[in-house]
Each structure stands twice: as structure tokens, then as C-alpha cells.
Enzyme design. Sequence first.
Site, PDB file in Angstrom:
ATOM      1  CB  THR A   1      -1.099  -0.230   1.656  1.00  0.00           C
ATOM      2  OG1 THR A   1       0.119   0.341   2.743  1.00  0.00           O
ATOM      3  CG2 THR A   1      -2.149  -1.200   1.412  1.00  0.00           C
ATOM      4  CE  LYS A   2       2.820   1.981   4.800  1.00  0.00           C
ATOM      5  NZ  LYS A   2       2.089   0.688   4.878  1.00  0.00           N
ATOM      6  CG  ASN A   3       4.392   6.951  -1.940  1.00  0.00           C
ATOM      7  OD1 ASN A   3       3.330   6.607  -0.787  1.00  0.00           O
ATOM      8  ND2 ASN A   3       4.597   8.403  -2.165  1.00  0.00           N
TER       9      ASN A   3
END
Length: 379
Positions: free
Chosen positions: A181-183
Site C-alpha cells: 500500500t506504500k508509495n
Amino acid sequence: MKIPFNKPFQTGLELSYIEDAIQRGHLSGNGYYTQKCQQYFQEKYQFGRCFLTSSCTDALEMAAILLDIQEGDEVIVPSFTFVSTANAFALRGAKIVFVDSQEDYPNMDVDLLEELITPKTKAIVAVHYGGYPCEMERISALANQYGLMVIEDAAQAIDSYYLERPLGSWGHMACFSFHETKNIQCGEGGMLVVNDLKLVNRAEIIWEKGTNRSSFLKGEVGKYTWVDLGSSFLPSELNAAYLFAQLESLEKIQTRREAIWLSYFNFFQSQSTRDSILPIAYLENLLVFDFQVMSLNNQANSHLFYLLFENESSRKAYIQKLDESGIMAVFHYQSLHKSDFSKRYFPDQYQRKLPNADRFSGTLLRLPLFYELPELLGN
């Protein structure tokens, strides 16, 4: 059209780097790609020593071991955060002391920190919610005044800055996440940054399951053995190879996310009725929408975009309308001081009033934000 909350982005080089890692014949941790990723962070952001981990949770647990947390020690943590922020220190026997959020943003309210410090306080964990920086200058000054350690929970904060310094470089230690879910992501992954050089040697031992294996591999000792606490914190080379492909495209990914974030911001600023599948008619209970001060002082990384509603029921109604439009939106953390765990183990914290954390828990809604997000907003 169904729009998920998140879709992990692939640059196109992940599989070739994974294949290269396989061809190199070293699939366990701390090989060629692990070193390349760690070197990337150390050179680009001038971090201290970097240690890739299997998750940000692992990085936090390494930090707790490095701090020698003992039963009865106190660690100050925001109530509005993911459970791992507190759990890592509770596992070592610490009492978790919760601090409320700011009135206008979910980050910890620094004005409330000093009154929570006691002779038992050992550390402050500053969580940069959504990649937006905490007031690290003030937190660091307070920690210096009272002889406390500072850990940055920078799980969401890769490539964010405060006073022109990258987040992750302010604390004695910092923890990052590379969850999908992170960049920047590799499915599951994390990293511990150790900026206090006095802790580096022990961090290496903890990272290597409590052994002096690294010293053995460097030829510094004739054999390696168990010398300290530790665990299996290293990710495999396959994860590191995937992550390195992401790091090579960091600027491209960040530019795209910022454009999406700005599209959301401009849309809600005007609440236009132009062609969009976001149901405008159900926004009458919207109080505020996300903001980022894109300046030299506060350079956030467009990790997330949230809406803040008047109450929980209005948020629930909007979630339902989004779902009917094929859009998945999610609320975020529940106040940790009001958790069942706190009620059992930290009853004095459970009794406290932290109104801002509770307000964000009940009224904040996150919208989809990922690299391949379709043009929802008519832009």
C-alpha cells in the site's frame, strides 16, 4: 468500472531483477540487492546505517530491542496510529503512554508531549501520518532536554521532508514500510535506519538473529556465535530485487502520485458537478479535505488523500455511495488508547480523554490513491 483502494505499481523491471538475483545464487538476506537498496537510502538521503527488514513492524521491534526497553519503561506514542507502533514496545514490557493528535491534522500534538514525560519515559515515537512531517525540531529539542530517544515511524513517509531534511534523518532511529500500500513497495518489506552511530554495531547483531555473523563474514572473528537478543529480521534477496526496481523509478512514481493528489484537492476545493463518478450530492456533511503545505518546511509525499466528515454516520453514508459507484474507500486507525488491549493492560490510558484521536478515528475517510488510478475527477 471497479476501482480498488490500492493497486501495487510495477515498473516493469521487477521480474528481471528477481531473475538476476536467482542467477546470482544468493536468495537469503543481505546479498547483492539488499546492499544496493541500503546504499541507495544512505546516499540519497544521507541516512545513517540502513537495515532492510521483512516489514516496518520488524524495524520497530528491532528499535525496541536496541533501546533496551525493560518492564516499567514508558514510551510515548500517538493514539492515532497503526498497532505496530505501540506493539513493538509493549512486547518488550514498556508501558505505552498515548498522546493526542493535533486538532487540524492526525499527527501528534507536540504541545502535549512535555506533560506526559516522567522519570520512567525512555522514548518518543513520532509517526508521520500520511507522509506529512511531525514537528521534528521541537520533538528533538524536547528529547535532548530530557535525555530521551526519538524513533521516527516513517512507514508512510518515504521521500518526505521537514526543514529541507528528509524524514528518517531526524530521529536516533527511523522505521520505513515497503508494504504494497506504500508509495514504494515490494509486497512486504521495511527498513530500520540507525542514525545514532553508537547503535550500529549492536543493530547489525540484532539483525543477524543475535549473532556476530557479520563480523565473521568480514573476517573479524574466527567463528560466529549467539551474543545478544535478535531475530530473523532480514528479507530475502527476491524482495530486495523487487524493491530496487521500485527505487529506480522513485521520482516517476512520486510525480504521478502528486498529480493524482492535486486532482483530488482541486476537485474538492471546487466541488464541481462536472463529469465525475464521485457522488457530489452526498458531501454536505464534509468538514474538510486533505491538505499538504508543499513548501521547503513541509514537503509531503502524496501518500494518501482523506476526507473528514461531521460524524461517523455521514462517513458511513458516503462510503456506501462510493461503493455503489464502484469505488472502494476505507477509514483508518481506531484510537489505540480505546482498544481492548489498552483496557486490559493500560487501564489508566484507557480512561484518558484524547478527543482529536477519537474524532479522526470516527470521521476520517481515505480515498483510493495509486499510480494507475483512472481519471476519476474529469481532468
